[in-house]
Design an enzyme around this catalytic site. Structure first.
Site, PDB file in Angstrom:
ATOM      1  N   GLU A  72       0.728  -1.247   0.266  1.00 36.02           N
ATOM      2  CA  GLU A  72      -0.305   0.556   0.304  1.00 36.02           C
ATOM      3  C   GLU A  72       1.219   1.516   0.241  1.00 36.02           C
ATOM      4  O   GLU A  72       0.335   2.435  -0.717  1.00 36.02           O
ATOM      5  CB  GLU A  72      -0.753   0.380   1.293  1.00 36.02           C
ATOM      6  N   HIS A  79       1.497   2.315  -2.950  1.00 38.29           N
ATOM      7  CA  HIS A  79       0.398   3.353  -3.791  1.00 38.29           C
ATOM      8  C   HIS A  79       0.590   4.853  -3.512  1.00 38.29           C
ATOM      9  O   HIS A  79       0.458   5.572  -4.319  1.00 38.29           O
ATOM     10  CB  HIS A  79      -1.406   2.554  -4.005  1.00 38.29           C
ATOM     11  N   HIS A 108       3.083   6.670  -4.820  1.00 38.56           N
ATOM     12  CA  HIS A 108       3.014   6.935  -6.866  1.00 38.56           C
ATOM     13  C   HIS A 108       2.485   8.310  -6.631  1.00 38.56           C
ATOM     14  O   HIS A 108       2.385   9.432  -7.106  1.00 38.56           O
ATOM     15  CB  HIS A 108       2.289   5.554  -7.551  1.00 38.56           C
TER      16      HIS A 108
END
Length: 683
Positions: free
Chosen positions: A471, A474, A477
């Protein structure tokens, strides 16, 4: 009321973090109403312009529009997924059709579509940079696919379908949350939970106490079919009760039954696809993904299913052999798989994964593992900001700075499970980055780790360590994407590419200096012994037949539902029979290896954003495995490698075709061979 509503005024907190201490449930709907109206006025101002459409008078103001709505929506949906109290659920239910209607009003606006189409037709003659050009292409593509080119009657039906679907997906999630909470398995004695650690027993006792069941133990369910405790519970009946409860969610014939809901969702999605000119919902979805078509997806899934199912049968035989040596032999069932897998793992690799938990204390994993890897790779640093309140007391806020000292954004970690939080783990944004708007990112990671009693350390399983790293990939990102236009902010990329950065971040779990930093015994501080690490590596392809099969079964089930055309979807369908037939078709119907998600609790596709797209995890893993190989070939955990990965992939957000960005990073297309090797499917 507007003057008193904190959602209608800029936040005074750093990075525009909403001040949740000032926000009450009563503020949300009035704020949405004002935000809808403001966005509509902004779009009307664009379409009233008398001069011919240009990038500057159409696309730029379109990107500036809807800012208030985006802010209010991200603020609310963060809470509705992580702390869905009864009041929040009621708002969510009322809001779903309103949000759908508003989105359609914008996406199907004929005058706006004409202006964007006109700019798109002149694209080659315009002096635009790469991001601007791609912005025109994406807006035109997305509005076309949304139905902006349909006639008025078709648009009216499309709007009705979208509103009904928004209500149904909200109902599906609400039913699932309620049934998951209702089906928490209560035990009368600790003896029934023999095999759990003191920390796990403490969490179960706390979960029971939170339900008013003092003196008992409650095991709450995870989103997926299985449960971490199944690998260590010695009492077979306890394992059976937990798995049976998990598999019956949404299908018990009570007020939370999701079968009728999901069948209507499938039917309406198929009708909508036909209205938009596609044979099926799967064709509609994949037409705007990197896969391009359902055929490409089916080809990959079938290619992997055969060796995965074969390996699962070998694993099953090994488990049955262990059972047959015991005093009371019995045929292996699904609730036995994880428990006997650990026995085989112990026999073949002398490895007890449950015994690893003392080396994975959550705070140390976070700071000396997840954060340390990001610092070594990208140069970023983390400072906890207790002065910035989040939406729940368990959620922690960290400020992040770049290597040069410049401010990057905020990271919010919400680690623990609670009855008001939906299952699974996810990342979302509260504030999106955009140089056009002058905003910096605020991103959230949610997990569902059982919370132990006060004063007891939180010890993670190896799977939970993996989820934390995943996670945070993510989150990186969302933090690193540096774009001009908010349409491309953060993780706004193709669905079958979005898992790629998070999967890549998992590689640092076992990187020697990172593992040595965080994997320290909670009591002694001793590092995880080198021989244990070697055993973990030796067992990496172990049980991959099961793991790959259960995932592929869910991905195939998603494709099966969404490959029905409108006529087939409207026919009378028995959900259980449909599942059985679909899994048999691809050879993944082994009873001892249930699908990772059955239809009635498959939140990814019936209440989340993965409809006809659950394949994206394995699709992205092709890129991930190839990228891990690149890091290994180029020195691994270095700032040069991190800067290249950040600038050429994470940093572009959605402002470039993701496969073009991958080629720019890797120098070629991805090779599937590293994935086959990783999952033990190469032969």
């Amino acid at each position: 009321m507007a003057n008193e509503n904190p959602l209608l005024h800029p936040s005074t907190l750093p990075y525009g973090m909403p001040d949740y201490t000032l926000i009450t449930p009563e503020h949300y709907l009035p704020a949405f109403e004002e935000a809808f109206a403001a966005h509509r006025r902004e779009v009307d101002a664009i379409t009233r312009v008398r001069s011919m459409p240009t990038f500057e008078n159409t696309l730029v103001p379109l990107e500036e529009s809807g800012r208030l709505l985006g802010d209010v929506a991200r603020t609310f949906y963060t809470v509705s997924s992580a702390d869905a109290t009864t009041a929040i659920q009621e708002i969510d239910e009322k809001l779903a059709p309103l949000m759908s209607a508003h989105n359609d009003a914008i996406q199907l606006d004929a005058q706006l579509y004409w202006r964007i189409k006109t700019v798109h037709e002149q694209l080659d003659a315009l002096d635009l940079d790469a991001e601007q050009r791609y912005l025109v292409e994406r807006h035109f593509r997305e509005m076309t696919q949304a139905g902006a080119g349909l006639d008025d009657a078709a648009k009216e039906r499309l709007t009705a379908l979208n509103q009904r679907l928004s209500t149904l997906t909200n109902t599906f999630e609400k039913n699932l949350l309620a049934d998951t909470n209702d089906l928490a398995v209560v035990f009368d004695s600790a003896a029934e939970l023999d095999g759990l650690t003191d920390g796990e027993l403490s969490a179960a006792a706390q979960a029971a106490a939170d339900r008013g069941l003092d003196g008992k133990w409650a095991v709450t369910l995870t989103l997926f079919t299985g449960h971490p405790y199944l690998s260590s519970l010695t009492v077979r009946e306890s394992r059976r009760r937990i798995l049976d409860a998990s598999r019956t969610r949404g299908s018990r014939g009570n007020e939370h039954d999701n079968r009728t809901v999901l069948l209507e969702i499938v039917c309406l999605r198929a009708e909508r696809a036909a209205l938009l000119g596609y044979a099926t919902h799967a064709e509609y979805v994949t037409s705007d993904e990197t896969a391009g078509s359902p055929a490409a997806v089916h080809d990959l899934l079938r290619r992997l299913a055969v060796p995965a199912a074969r390996n699962a049968q070998h694993e099953k035989a090994a488990l049955q052999a262990i059972i047959d040596t015991e005093a009371e032999s019995f045929p292996l069932e699904a609730h036995d798989w994880a428990f006997y897998t650990e026995k085989v793992r112990a026999a073949e690799f002398d490895l007890d994964r449950a015994a690893l938990r003392p080396w994975f204390e959550a705070e140390r994993v976070l700071r000396d593992g997840v954060f340390r890897a990001a610092t070594d790779l990208y140069g970023i640093t983390f400072t906890e900001r207790s002065d910035i309140p989040a939406y729940h007391p368990d959620a922690r806020v960290f400020e992040i700075h770049n290597a040069d000292g410049s401010a990057l954004g905020l990271f919010v970690l919400d680690l623990y499970t609670r009855d008001t939080k939906r299952g699974g783990a996810w990342m979302n944004s509260i504030v999106s980055q955009s140089t056009l708007r002058g905003t910096q990112p605020v991103v959230v990671n949610n997990l569902n780790v059982p919370k132990p009693a006060p004063g007891t350390p939180t010890l993670l399983t190896l799977d939970e360590v993996t989820t934390l790293f995943h996670e945070f990939g993510h989150a990186l990102h969302g933090l690193f994407a540096t774009v001009t236009y908010p349409h491309f902010a953060g993780t706004n990329v193709y669905r079958d590419f979005v898992e790629f950065p998070s999967q890549v971040n998992e590689m640092w779990i076992y990187w020697p200096e990172i593992l040595d930093s965080y994997a320290r015994h909670v009591d002694t501080g001793e590092p995880l012994p080198a021989e244990v690490v070697a055993k973990i590596h030796a067992s990496e392809t172990f049980n991959q037949g099961f793991a790959t099969s259960e995932y592929l079964a869910a991905a195939w089930l998603d494709q099966s539902w969404h490959s029905l055309d409108a006529a087939a979807a409207a026919s009378e369908i028995d959900v259980a029979a449909f599942e059985a037939s679909s899994l048999s078709e691809v050879g993944l119907d082994e009873p001892a290896v249930p699908t990772r998600y059955s239809s009635t609790y498959f939140a990814h596709v019936f209440s989340g954003g993965y409809s006809a797209g659950y394949y994206s995890y394995i699709w992205s893993e092709v890129l991930d495995a190839d990228t891990v190989e690149w890091f290994g070939e180029n020195g691994g955990l270095t700032r040069d490698n991190g800067d290249r990965f950040r600038s050429r992939l994470l940093g572009v957000g959605g402002s470039n075709d993701p496969l073009d960005a991958y080629r720019d990073f890797r120098g070629r297309d991805a090779d599937i061979a590293p994935l086959l090797k990783r999952r033990g499917l190469a032969d």
